[in-house]
Design a protein around this motif. Structure first.
Motif, PDB file in Angstrom:
ATOM      1  N   ILE A   9       0.860  -1.192   0.000  1.00 61.09           N
ATOM      2  CA  ILE A   9       0.000   0.000   0.000  1.00 61.09           C
ATOM      3  C   ILE A   9       0.893   1.238   0.000  1.00 61.09           C
ATOM      4  N   PRO A  10       0.886   1.983  -1.106  1.00 60.68           N
ATOM      5  CA  PRO A  10       1.668   3.221  -1.147  1.00 60.68           C
ATOM      6  C   PRO A  10       0.913   4.321  -0.401  1.00 60.68           C
ATOM      7  N   ILE A  11       1.607   5.015   0.485  1.00 61.99           N
ATOM      8  CA  ILE A  11       0.959   6.005   1.340  1.00 61.99           C
ATOM      9  C   ILE A  11       1.591   7.376   1.130  1.00 61.99           C
ATOM     10  N   THR A  41       6.086   4.757   1.901  1.00 62.25           N
ATOM     11  CA  THR A  41       5.933   6.163   1.572  1.00 62.25           C
ATOM     12  C   THR A  41       7.218   6.621   0.890  1.00 62.25           C
ATOM     13  N   VAL A  42       7.058   7.448  -0.126  1.00 66.42           N
ATOM     14  CA  VAL A  42       8.225   7.899  -0.883  1.00 66.42           C
ATOM     15  C   VAL A  42       8.442   9.390  -0.628  1.00 66.42           C
ATOM     16  N   VAL A  43       9.628   9.704  -0.190  1.00 68.46           N
ATOM     17  CA  VAL A  43      10.028  11.096  -0.026  1.00 68.46           C
ATOM     18  C   VAL A  43      10.557  11.541  -1.385  1.00 68.46           C
ATOM     19  N   HIS A 113      -6.732   8.955  -6.635  1.00 68.19           N
ATOM     20  CA  HIS A 113      -6.262  10.348  -6.637  1.00 68.19           C
ATOM     21  C   HIS A 113      -6.869  11.057  -5.446  1.00 68.19           C
ATOM     22  N   ARG A 114      -6.399  12.271  -5.191  1.00 65.39           N
ATOM     23  CA  ARG A 114      -6.997  13.059  -4.105  1.00 65.39           C
ATOM     24  C   ARG A 114      -8.431  13.433  -4.484  1.00 65.39           C
ATOM     25  N   PRO A 115      -9.373  13.365  -3.531  1.00 60.68           N
ATOM     26  CA  PRO A 115     -10.783  13.617  -3.865  1.00 60.68           C
ATOM     27  C   PRO A 115     -11.016  15.019  -4.436  1.00 60.68           C
ATOM     28  N   LEU A 122      -7.450   9.320 -12.770  1.00 61.42           N
ATOM     29  CA  LEU A 122      -6.375   8.586 -12.115  1.00 61.42           C
ATOM     30  C   LEU A 122      -5.216   9.569 -11.947  1.00 61.42           C
ATOM     31  N   GLY A 123      -4.735   9.705 -10.719  1.00 62.37           N
ATOM     32  CA  GLY A 123      -3.628  10.629 -10.477  1.00 62.37           C
ATOM     33  C   GLY A 123      -2.366  10.181 -11.207  1.00 62.37           C
ATOM     34  N   PRO A 124      -1.390  11.052 -11.316  1.00 66.48           N
ATOM     35  CA  PRO A 124      -0.189  10.740 -12.097  1.00 66.48           C
ATOM     36  C   PRO A 124       0.587   9.540 -11.566  1.00 66.48           C
ATOM     37  N   ASN A 125       0.686   9.413 -10.256  1.00 68.75           N
ATOM     38  CA  ASN A 125       1.435   8.263  -9.713  1.00 68.75           C
ATOM     39  C   ASN A 125       0.627   6.979  -9.816  1.00 68.75           C
ATOM     40  N   ALA A 126      -0.667   7.071  -9.489  1.00 69.41           N
ATOM     41  CA  ALA A 126      -1.518   5.882  -9.592  1.00 69.41           C
ATOM     42  C   ALA A 126      -1.509   5.359 -11.038  1.00 69.41           C
ATOM     43  N   ALA A 127      -1.609   6.270 -11.993  1.00 73.06           N
ATOM     44  CA  ALA A 127      -1.638   5.860 -13.408  1.00 73.06           C
ATOM     45  C   ALA A 127      -0.350   5.135 -13.796  1.00 73.06           C
TER      46      ALA A 127
HETATM   47  P1  ADP Z   1      -2.804  12.913  -6.660  1.00 74.02           P
HETATM   48  O1  ADP Z   1      -1.940  13.905  -7.394  1.00 74.02           O
HETATM   49  O2  ADP Z   1      -4.268  13.124  -6.791  1.00 74.02           O
HETATM   50  O3  ADP Z   1      -2.363  12.729  -5.221  1.00 74.02           O
HETATM   51  P2  ADP Z   1      -1.303  10.514  -7.194  1.00 74.02           P
HETATM   52  O4  ADP Z   1      -1.331   9.615  -8.379  1.00 74.02           O
HETATM   53  O5  ADP Z   1      -0.047  11.255  -6.868  1.00 74.02           O
HETATM   54  O6  ADP Z   1      -2.535  11.516  -7.378  1.00 74.02           O
HETATM   55  O7  ADP Z   1      -1.706   9.730  -5.877  1.00 74.02           O
HETATM   56  C1  ADP Z   1      -2.433   8.535  -5.949  1.00 74.02           C
HETATM   57  C2  ADP Z   1      -1.829   7.571  -4.972  1.00 74.02           C
HETATM   58  O8  ADP Z   1      -0.429   7.428  -5.237  1.00 74.02           O
HETATM   59  C3  ADP Z   1      -1.900   7.983  -3.503  1.00 74.02           C
HETATM   60  O9  ADP Z   1      -3.164   7.704  -2.940  1.00 74.02           O
HETATM   61  C4  ADP Z   1      -0.810   7.087  -2.928  1.00 74.02           C
HETATM   62  O10 ADP Z   1      -1.276   5.755  -2.799  1.00 74.02           O
HETATM   63  C5  ADP Z   1       0.226   7.127  -4.043  1.00 74.02           C
HETATM   64  N1  ADP Z   1       1.203   8.169  -3.695  1.00 74.02           N
HETATM   65  C6  ADP Z   1       1.182   9.480  -4.014  1.00 74.02           C
HETATM   66  N2  ADP Z   1       2.235  10.121  -3.455  1.00 74.02           N
HETATM   67  C7  ADP Z   1       2.935   9.188  -2.755  1.00 74.02           C
HETATM   68  C8  ADP Z   1       4.131   9.184  -1.944  1.00 74.02           C
HETATM   69  N3  ADP Z   1       4.831  10.302  -1.739  1.00 74.02           N
HETATM   70  N4  ADP Z   1       4.531   8.019  -1.398  1.00 74.02           N
HETATM   71  C9  ADP Z   1       3.853   6.879  -1.603  1.00 74.02           C
HETATM   72  N5  ADP Z   1       2.730   6.818  -2.346  1.00 74.02           N
HETATM   73  C10 ADP Z   1       2.271   7.939  -2.912  1.00 74.02           C
END
Ligand code: ADP
Length: 141
Positions: A9-11, A41-43, A113-115, A122-127
């Motif tokens: 689970i990426p957080i 979690t990714v810094v 993505h953020r609500p 789909l947010g950029p990272n999720a995609a």
């Molecule tokens: P948004 O820009 O709406 O946040 P992202 O694609 O960045 O869209 O975020 C979607 C998901 O990607 C987040 O819910 C989380 O699971 C993961 N994510 C985003 N940023 C991080 C992070 N810094 N570390 C780990 N997971 C992340």
């Protein structure tokens, strides 16, 4: 048939919606499969144009993230589920995908993505995680 035993689970520690639905869903799946959880979690990397940041900036960011992630696990994950936490630094999606490969993950559970960004499907990272991961990805909307 696939069994989802190792679940990643990426957080995003700055965004509660990254785990408020995804984490309970992953916990439920882990209970069902007798599996274990991996939280990451990714810094983000320091952008080169911010070279004026203090030298220990990254180390401090990582040191700050670790207890925050640990607290989240302590208050939201039942103690009988084996849980491992990772704090990585770099490109967010790449670190997630690489860790999933390293750990031989069976399933990534990720919020879409953020609500508040409703126009995004789909947010950029999720995609990118969906596109590049070797394993199944469950996108929580
Ligand atoms: P948004 O820009 O709406 O946040 P992202 O694609 O960045 O869209 O975020 C979607 C998901 O990607 C987040 O819910 C989380 O699971 C993961 N994510 C985003 N940023 C991080 C992070 N810094 N570390 C780990 N997971 C992340």
């Amino acid at each position: 048939m696939r069994s989802f035993k190792k679940i990643l689970i990426p957080i995003d520690l700055a965004d509660e919606s990254s785990w408020s639905d995804a984490l309970p869903t992953a916990i439920d799946q882990a209970k069902h499969s007798g599996g274990e959880l991996f939280l990451v979690t990714v810094v983000p990397e320091e952008p080169p144009q911010l070279a004026w940041l203090p030298e220990d900036y990254s180390a401090k960011m990582i040191a700050h993230a670790k207890p925050k992630l640990a607290k989240l696990v302590e208050s939201h994950v039942p103690t009988d589920i084996e849980t491992t936490q990772y704090v990585r630094q770099g490109s967010i999606y790449r670190e997630i995908v690489e860790l999933a490969t390293e750990l031989d993950i069976d399933l990534i559970v990720i919020a879409s993505h953020r609500p508040e960004l409703k126009d995004y499907l789909l947010g950029p990272n999720a995609a990118r995680v969906v596109r590049h991961a070797d394993c199944p990805v469950l996108v929580i909307r």
